[in-house]
Design a protein around this motif. Structure first.
Motif, PDB file in Angstrom:
ATOM      1  N   THR A 244      -5.551 -28.236  50.038  1.00 24.12           N
ATOM      2  CA  THR A 244      -4.870 -28.092  49.052  1.00 24.12           C
ATOM      3  C   THR A 244      -4.389 -26.460  48.868  1.00 24.12           C
ATOM      4  O   THR A 244      -5.179 -25.716  48.741  1.00 24.12           O
TER       5      THR A 244
ATOM      6  N   THR B   5       3.385 -31.591  45.981  1.00 23.10           N
ATOM      7  CA  THR B   5       3.254 -32.189  44.509  1.00 23.10           C
ATOM      8  C   THR B   5       3.617 -31.256  43.525  1.00 23.10           C
ATOM      9  O   THR B   5       3.635 -29.994  43.579  1.00 23.10           O
TER      10      THR B   5
ATOM     11  N   THR C 281      -1.862 -30.659  51.250  1.00 28.34           N
ATOM     12  CA  THR C 281      -0.876 -30.911  50.085  1.00 28.34           C
ATOM     13  C   THR C 281      -0.670 -29.505  49.605  1.00 28.34           C
ATOM     14  O   THR C 281      -1.392 -28.492  49.427  1.00 28.34           O
TER      15      THR C 281
END
Length: 104
Positions: free
Chosen positions: A48, A103, A79
């Motif tokens: 991430t 996101t 991500t």
């Protein structure tokens, strides 16, 4: 170095979180490339990139991220979280949108 624009916030055998802040530009490229070679990032298959604190990233740094992920011996699930519009645009220009989920 606490004022580095990128640091490993956490890393275990499954997942790594890289936290970004400030400006990630040409002078920071060497710092980024060295961090991406850190042994703690070899094992995790999910990364991430926490970019909510990042104000700017230049294309050279975005390409360094892309190279690292696409050249990994094993696939990395990537991500990207919290990228501001200008950062998101640069990451897209580098092609990271083809290998990462974005996101809020």
């Amino acid at each position: 170095m606490t004022d580095a624009p990128v640091r490993i916030a956490e890393a275990d055998g499954q997942h790594a979180v890289l936290a970004f802040s400030g400006d990630l530009d040409a002078p920071a490229l060497v710092v980024l490339e060295e961090l991406l070679l850190d042994p703690r990032l070899r094992e995790p298959r999910a990364w991430t990139l926490e970019m909510s604190g990042l104000d700017h990233i230049d294309l050279a740094c975005a390409y360094a991220l892309l190279r690292t992920v696409t050249r990994a011996p094993e696939p990395v699930a990537l991500t990207i979280r919290g990228a501001r519009p200008a950062v998101h645009r640069t990451l897209r220009q580098a092609g990271l949108d083809t290998v990462a989920a974005f996101t809020a």
